[in-house]
Design a protein around this motif. Structure first.
Motif, PDB file in Angstrom:
ATOM      1  N   THR A 188       0.882  -1.237   0.014  1.00  0.00           N
ATOM      2  CA  THR A 188      -0.266  -0.053  -0.041  1.00  0.00           C
ATOM      3  C   THR A 188       0.928   1.341  -0.048  1.00  0.00           C
ATOM      4  OG1 THR A 188      -0.096  -0.197   2.409  1.00  0.00           O
ATOM      5  CG2 THR A 188      -1.908  -0.846   1.258  1.00  0.00           C
ATOM      6  N   ASP A 189       2.005   1.236   0.646  1.00  0.00           N
ATOM      7  CA  ASP A 189       2.742   2.617   0.847  1.00  0.00           C
ATOM      8  C   ASP A 189       4.293   2.113   0.665  1.00  0.00           C
ATOM      9  OD1 ASP A 189       3.319   1.112   3.008  1.00  0.00           O
ATOM     10  OD2 ASP A 189       2.598   2.435   4.561  1.00  0.00           O
ATOM     11  N   HIS A 190       4.375   1.199  -0.185  1.00  0.00           N
ATOM     12  CA  HIS A 190       5.824   0.600  -0.624  1.00  0.00           C
ATOM     13  C   HIS A 190       6.965   0.588   0.613  1.00  0.00           C
ATOM     14  CE1 HIS A 190       4.602   1.633  -4.479  1.00  0.00           C
ATOM     15  NE2 HIS A 190       4.108   2.722  -4.076  1.00  0.00           N
ATOM     16  N   LEU A 191       6.144   0.489   1.722  1.00  0.00           N
ATOM     17  CA  LEU A 191       6.967   0.026   2.857  1.00  0.00           C
ATOM     18  C   LEU A 191       7.176  -1.567   3.145  1.00  0.00           C
ATOM     19  CD1 LEU A 191       5.924   2.920   5.512  1.00  0.00           C
ATOM     20  CD2 LEU A 191       7.984   2.746   3.990  1.00  0.00           C
ATOM     21  N   VAL A 192       5.994  -2.073   3.023  1.00  0.00           N
ATOM     22  CA  VAL A 192       5.981  -3.365   3.299  1.00  0.00           C
ATOM     23  C   VAL A 192       5.295  -4.231   2.208  1.00  0.00           C
ATOM     24  CG1 VAL A 192       6.451  -3.541   5.794  1.00  0.00           C
ATOM     25  CG2 VAL A 192       4.212  -3.483   4.969  1.00  0.00           C
ATOM     26  N   ASN A 218      10.585  -3.331   2.347  1.00  0.00           N
ATOM     27  CA  ASN A 218      11.310  -2.620   1.233  1.00  0.00           C
ATOM     28  C   ASN A 218      12.593  -3.243   1.414  1.00  0.00           C
ATOM     29  OD1 ASN A 218      12.431  -0.444  -0.190  1.00  0.00           O
ATOM     30  ND2 ASN A 218      10.530   0.370  -0.315  1.00  0.00           N
ATOM     31  N   PRO A 219      13.271  -3.308   0.054  1.00  0.00           N
ATOM     32  CA  PRO A 219      14.703  -3.686   0.120  1.00  0.00           C
ATOM     33  C   PRO A 219      15.463  -2.470   0.665  1.00  0.00           C
ATOM     34  CG  PRO A 219      13.635  -4.049  -2.076  1.00  0.00           C
ATOM     35  CD  PRO A 219      12.499  -3.558  -1.095  1.00  0.00           C
ATOM     36  N   ASP A 220      14.908  -1.344   0.642  1.00  0.00           N
ATOM     37  CA  ASP A 220      15.732  -0.151   1.586  1.00  0.00           C
ATOM     38  C   ASP A 220      15.407  -0.358   2.592  1.00  0.00           C
ATOM     39  OD1 ASP A 220      16.999   2.024   2.275  1.00  0.00           O
ATOM     40  OD2 ASP A 220      16.152   3.442   0.888  1.00  0.00           O
ATOM     41  N   TRP A 221      16.125  -1.191   3.600  1.00  0.00           N
ATOM     42  CA  TRP A 221      15.827  -1.368   5.023  1.00  0.00           C
ATOM     43  C   TRP A 221      15.448  -0.134   5.926  1.00  0.00           C
ATOM     44  CZ3 TRP A 221      13.325  -4.178   8.122  1.00  0.00           C
ATOM     45  CH2 TRP A 221      13.542  -3.934   9.435  1.00  0.00           C
ATOM     46  N   SER A 222      16.095   0.957   5.659  1.00  0.00           N
ATOM     47  CA  SER A 222      15.933   2.120   6.175  1.00  0.00           C
ATOM     48  C   SER A 222      14.724   2.743   6.184  1.00  0.00           C
ATOM     49  CB  SER A 222      17.142   3.272   5.733  1.00  0.00           C
ATOM     50  OG  SER A 222      16.627   3.616   4.440  1.00  0.00           O
ATOM     51  N   LEU A 267       8.972  -5.904  12.493  1.00  0.00           N
ATOM     52  CA  LEU A 267       9.391  -6.632  11.213  1.00  0.00           C
ATOM     53  C   LEU A 267      10.919  -6.722  11.070  1.00  0.00           C
ATOM     54  CD1 LEU A 267       8.309  -7.862   8.472  1.00  0.00           C
ATOM     55  CD2 LEU A 267       8.428  -5.350   7.495  1.00  0.00           C
ATOM     56  N   PRO A 268      11.478  -8.081  11.022  1.00  0.00           N
ATOM     57  CA  PRO A 268      12.759  -8.266  10.965  1.00  0.00           C
ATOM     58  C   PRO A 268      13.139  -7.953   9.338  1.00  0.00           C
ATOM     59  CG  PRO A 268      11.512 -10.418  11.131  1.00  0.00           C
ATOM     60  CD  PRO A 268      10.629  -9.294  11.197  1.00  0.00           C
ATOM     61  N   ALA A 269      14.674  -7.896   9.266  1.00  0.00           N
ATOM     62  CA  ALA A 269      14.971  -7.478   8.015  1.00  0.00           C
ATOM     63  C   ALA A 269      14.684  -8.438   6.883  1.00  0.00           C
ATOM     64  CB  ALA A 269      16.505  -7.067   8.007  1.00  0.00           C
TER      65      ALA A 269
END
Length: 403
Positions: A188-192, A218-222, A267-269
């Motif tokens: 929904t928001d490109h975070l998960v 998201n692949p960008d873990w930050s 949520l783990p990496a």
């Protein structure tokens, strides 16, 4: 004018229905014979002009039948009737004659239920017989025999209806097309991302619905390191659409099974995976005393309230809805269509051999010219005509025939 008594009987030691509706290789059909006898006097001849038979489908819907409406006039029940396939003419009297006197008739018939054949235009297969609680919707089939009795002074058309339950077998969970893994992902928001995997997607009463659920960041873990998973809920929904082909379709959603997983973790990496197993509800057919109620005429005894089907006045669909609730991210909802079969997985396995045998038997049947027994028609002037009715003459007296 003497009336006639009509009965429809199936093949010896078997049912009317031959083959498996929904599976074209089995040439689903209704076989039997129409038996016509004198209704009064036991041996008085009756007049016949023509006899025909057809399979009719009747649908009724009442969207508000399962709700209590106080001080309000509910919408009337809507009904629709249609001829399935073609009507079959079984007998017609000689040209130029208004009727014939008959003493005894046996008229064999075979009615093919519409099915898709390779190389032909696709046809809409008739839906299975069904009756939801409170008669919210029903589909009902009848064999209707039309009997025209008449002469120049008195003509009469009579119809005799015989209920025929019709099941569909194209949704059996043992078919290969339902055992292909279904995968769906959504964000929904490109975070998960929320994803599900279904090992198979056809289920019956008491079957276990297995779902593999995974949440990936998201692949960008930050961007996703602050996200926490609160809970994941899984719901089996029944969606009934009334008037699906009309101007104002109405859909009613029933949640028939639910399970909630309380996760409450960050949520783990590497992402989060879990497994969920729901038991598809099974309707208890027995009453409180453990007795099976009398089966409603024309309706099979199912262990599910409803199943996947599409008719003219309604449509029943099933969905598996998975919703993941997060903190620091928007909630995600996935909706996956599934198929619900009236039979459980073990019963589906048991039917497979019989379906294969029915398909082998159907190879010797010609739909354009099925081999039928000859009709038996006895007229009053035929020799020993009364013998067919179990009677004979002894001198001038009519007596029961004793073999």
């Amino acid at each position: 004018m003497t009336t006639a008594r009509v009965r429809v009987s199936g093949p010896p030691n078997s049912n009317f229905l031959v083959g498996y509706p929904g599976i074209s290789a089995t040439l689903p059909r209704i076989e039997g014979k129409v038996e016509i006898r004198p209704a009064l006097g036991h041996s008085a001849p009756f007049h016949i002009s023509y006899v025909s038979i057809g399979l009719y489908r009747r649908e009724t819907v009442h969207p508000h039948a399962d709700t209590k409406i106080v001080n309000h006039l509910a919408a009337p029940r809507k009904e629709w009737t249609d001829l399935v396939g073609k009507e079959l003419m079984l007998y017609r009297c000689h040209p130029g004659v208004s009727h014939e006197e008959i003493l005894y008739m046996d008229l064999p018939f075979v009615l093919f239920i519409p099915f898709n054949r390779p190389g032909y235009d696709a046809v809409r297969l008739p839906p299975a017989t069904i009756s939801l609680p409170s008669r919210t919707l029903e589909t009902f089939y009848e064999l209707v025999v039309s009997l025209h009795q008449g002469n120049q002074n008195n003509s009469e058309m009579k119809r005799f209806a015989f209920p025929v339950p019709l099941c569909r077998y194209d949704s059996l969970s043992t078919f290969g097309m339902y055992n292909v893994q279904e995968v769906q992902e959504k964000t929904t928001d490109h975070l998960v991302n929320l994803g599900i995997k279904l090992p198979r997607w056809s289920y019956g009463p008491g079957d276990t619905v297995q779902i593999n659920i995974y949440v990936s960041p998201n692949p960008d873990w930050s961007k996703a390191k602050r996200v926490s998973i609160r809970n994941i809920s899984v719901v089996i929904e029944e969606a009934i659409t009334f008037n699906p082909e009309g101007d104002e379709p109405k859909t009613v959603i029933n949640k028939i099974q639910r399970q909630t997983l309380n996760v409450q973790r960050k949520l783990p990496a590497e992402g989060f995976q879990t497994h969920c197993a729901l038991l598809f509800p099974r309707k208890e057919a027995r009453d409180n005393d453990g007795c099976l109620p009398r089966q409603k005429q024309g309706f099979p005894l199912y262990h599910v309230s409803g199943f996947t089907t599409t008719a003219y006045l309604y449509k029943i669909e099933y969905f598996l809805t998975v919703k993941a609730t997060f903190s620091a991210a928007r909630d995600i909802t996935l909706r996956q269509r599934i198929v619900v079969c009236p039979l459980d997985h073990e019963s589906c396995k048991e039917e497979m051999d019989a379906i294969e045998q029915a398909a082998n038997d159907a190879k010797y049947v010609n739909p354009d010219n099925p081999m039928l027994p000859s009709p038996v028609i006895i007229r009053p002037k035929d020799r020993n005509a009364l013998h067919k009715l179990g009677m004979t003459y002894v001198g001038t007296d009519r007596k029961l025939l004793i073999e």
